[in-house]
Scaffold this motif. Structure first.
Motif, PDB file in Angstrom:
ATOM      1  N   TRP A  22       0.841  -1.186   0.000  1.00  0.00           N
ATOM      2  CA  TRP A  22       0.000   0.000   0.000  1.00  0.00           C
ATOM      3  C   TRP A  22       0.874   1.233   0.000  1.00  0.00           C
ATOM      4  O   TRP A  22       1.920   1.271   0.648  1.00  0.00           O
ATOM      5  CB  TRP A  22      -0.907   0.029   1.229  1.00  0.00           C
ATOM      6  N   GLU A  23       0.443   2.239  -0.716  1.00  0.00           N
ATOM      7  CA  GLU A  23       1.159   3.505  -0.777  1.00  0.00           C
ATOM      8  C   GLU A  23       0.192   4.632  -0.459  1.00  0.00           C
ATOM      9  O   GLU A  23      -0.988   4.564  -0.800  1.00  0.00           O
ATOM     10  CB  GLU A  23       1.747   3.714  -2.170  1.00  0.00           C
ATOM     11  N   TYR A  24       0.730   5.663   0.173  1.00  0.00           N
ATOM     12  CA  TYR A  24      -0.092   6.846   0.421  1.00  0.00           C
ATOM     13  C   TYR A  24      -0.477   7.482  -0.908  1.00  0.00           C
ATOM     14  O   TYR A  24       0.164   7.254  -1.935  1.00  0.00           O
ATOM     15  CB  TYR A  24       0.671   7.865   1.275  1.00  0.00           C
ATOM     16  N   ILE A  25      -1.492   8.293  -0.885  1.00  0.00           N
ATOM     17  CA  ILE A  25      -1.935   9.014  -2.072  1.00  0.00           C
ATOM     18  C   ILE A  25      -0.777   9.905  -2.541  1.00  0.00           C
ATOM     19  O   ILE A  25      -0.217  10.658  -1.742  1.00  0.00           O
ATOM     20  CB  ILE A  25      -3.173   9.871  -1.742  1.00  0.00           C
ATOM     21  N   PRO A  26      -0.409   9.809  -3.820  1.00  0.00           N
ATOM     22  CA  PRO A  26       0.687  10.655  -4.323  1.00  0.00           C
ATOM     23  C   PRO A  26       0.367  12.139  -4.099  1.00  0.00           C
ATOM     24  O   PRO A  26      -0.746  12.591  -4.353  1.00  0.00           O
ATOM     25  CB  PRO A  26       0.725  10.340  -5.824  1.00  0.00           C
ATOM     26  N   GLY A  27       1.344  12.874  -3.613  1.00  0.00           N
ATOM     27  CA  GLY A  27       1.173  14.297  -3.388  1.00  0.00           C
ATOM     28  C   GLY A  27       0.463  14.659  -2.099  1.00  0.00           C
ATOM     29  O   GLY A  27       0.272  15.832  -1.790  1.00  0.00           O
ATOM     30  N   SER A  28       0.081  13.674  -1.321  1.00  0.00           N
ATOM     31  CA  SER A  28      -0.618  13.948  -0.060  1.00  0.00           C
ATOM     32  C   SER A  28       0.351  14.497   0.978  1.00  0.00           C
ATOM     33  O   SER A  28       1.445  13.985   1.148  1.00  0.00           O
ATOM     34  CB  SER A  28      -1.255  12.660   0.479  1.00  0.00           C
ATOM     35  N   VAL A  29      -0.092  15.518   1.663  1.00  0.00           N
ATOM     36  CA  VAL A  29       0.677  16.082   2.767  1.00  0.00           C
ATOM     37  C   VAL A  29       0.265  15.384   4.061  1.00  0.00           C
ATOM     38  O   VAL A  29       1.081  15.095   4.924  1.00  0.00           O
ATOM     39  CB  VAL A  29       0.434  17.605   2.878  1.00  0.00           C
ATOM     40  N   VAL A  30      -1.023  15.069   4.152  1.00  0.00           N
ATOM     41  CA  VAL A  30      -1.601  14.485   5.359  1.00  0.00           C
ATOM     42  C   VAL A  30      -1.154  13.042   5.574  1.00  0.00           C
ATOM     43  O   VAL A  30      -0.859  12.629   6.686  1.00  0.00           O
ATOM     44  CB  VAL A  30      -3.149  14.556   5.297  1.00  0.00           C
ATOM     45  N   LYS A  31      -1.124  12.261   4.506  1.00  0.00           N
ATOM     46  CA  LYS A  31      -0.747  10.845   4.545  1.00  0.00           C
ATOM     47  C   LYS A  31      -1.579  10.069   5.564  1.00  0.00           C
ATOM     48  O   LYS A  31      -1.066   9.390   6.441  1.00  0.00           O
ATOM     49  CB  LYS A  31       0.741  10.684   4.799  1.00  0.00           C
ATOM     50  N   LEU A  32      -2.897  10.166   5.377  1.00  0.00           N
ATOM     51  CA  LEU A  32      -3.844   9.452   6.230  1.00  0.00           C
ATOM     52  C   LEU A  32      -4.464   8.265   5.496  1.00  0.00           C
ATOM     53  O   LEU A  32      -4.900   7.316   6.110  1.00  0.00           O
ATOM     54  CB  LEU A  32      -4.951  10.402   6.700  1.00  0.00           C
ATOM     55  N   LEU A  33      -4.481   8.329   4.153  1.00  0.00           N
ATOM     56  CA  LEU A  33      -5.107   7.273   3.357  1.00  0.00           C
ATOM     57  C   LEU A  33      -4.110   6.624   2.406  1.00  0.00           C
ATOM     58  O   LEU A  33      -3.298   7.303   1.785  1.00  0.00           O
ATOM     59  CB  LEU A  33      -6.257   7.837   2.515  1.00  0.00           C
ATOM     60  N   TYR A  34      -4.224   5.307   2.301  1.00  0.00           N
ATOM     61  CA  TYR A  34      -3.527   4.562   1.264  1.00  0.00           C
ATOM     62  C   TYR A  34      -4.489   4.434   0.091  1.00  0.00           C
ATOM     63  O   TYR A  34      -5.698   4.312   0.289  1.00  0.00           O
ATOM     64  CB  TYR A  34      -3.152   3.162   1.752  1.00  0.00           C
TER      65      TYR A  34
END
Length: 174
Positions: A22-34
């Motif tokens: 699983w990877e975080y959403i590209p460009g996410s600052v929050v990094k709460l969701l994969y």
């Protein structure tokens, strides 16, 4: 007893993320969701905006980083704000990133479905069965072990639900 379970759940969470890549959403600052794109294999679905999801369609499954939920689960306003930011990042990723471009919708299964409903997600009941029971136990175990306030074990656990948002609905967040 909960103090003994917590390190095991933390380790389990890390293993699940690594094994499933699983990877975080590209460009996410929050990094709460994969965000995990895949081919849909379930029954035909019609979402609230009349988008039809059929077997073989590319969809993006989202997963909450349970370890980051530890300190914010009891703050719905903060969760909604962070979730909003994640939807904006995902909308940009779906619009720009090759591995997401063909996606028709996003989906996830959660006990926090009431928050997803506030963001326009179509909420669908899970069919009764082993999968629903396991997801119910899993979601509520995390809630009980990581919640800041003491949560009592009881038989009135939250039932998880599937949450779907079409690509066109998601792109409104960009």
């Amino acid at each position: 007893m909960l103090k003994r379970i917590r390190p095991l759940l933390v380790l389990w969470e890390k293993v699940i993320v690594k094994v499933n890549r699983w990877e975080y959403i590209p460009g996410s600052v929050v990094k709460l969701l994969y965000a995990v794109p895949h081919r849909y294999q379930g029954a035909k679905l019609r979402l609230a905006d009349d988008t039809v999801i059929e077997q073989g369609d590319i969809v993006v499954e989202i997963h909450i980083d349970n370890l980051k939920m530890k300190g914010i689960e009891s703050k719905p306003e903060l969760i909604l704000s962070l979730f909003q930011q994640e939807l904006q990042a995902l909308a940009l990723a779906i619009d720009c990133e090759d591995k997401f471009k063909e996606s028709k919708a996003i989906h996830g299964t959660t006990v926090l479905y009431s928050l997803a409903a506030k963001k326009g997600f179509t909420i669908i009941q899970l069919e009764a069965g082993v999968k629903k029971r396991l997801l119910k136990i899993w979601g509520n175990l995390y809630r009980t072990v990581f919640h800041q306030k003491r949560v009592k074990f009881n038989k009135h656990y939250r039932n998880p639900r599937m949450c779907w948002l079409s690509k066109s609905q998601l792109l409104k967040y960009s």
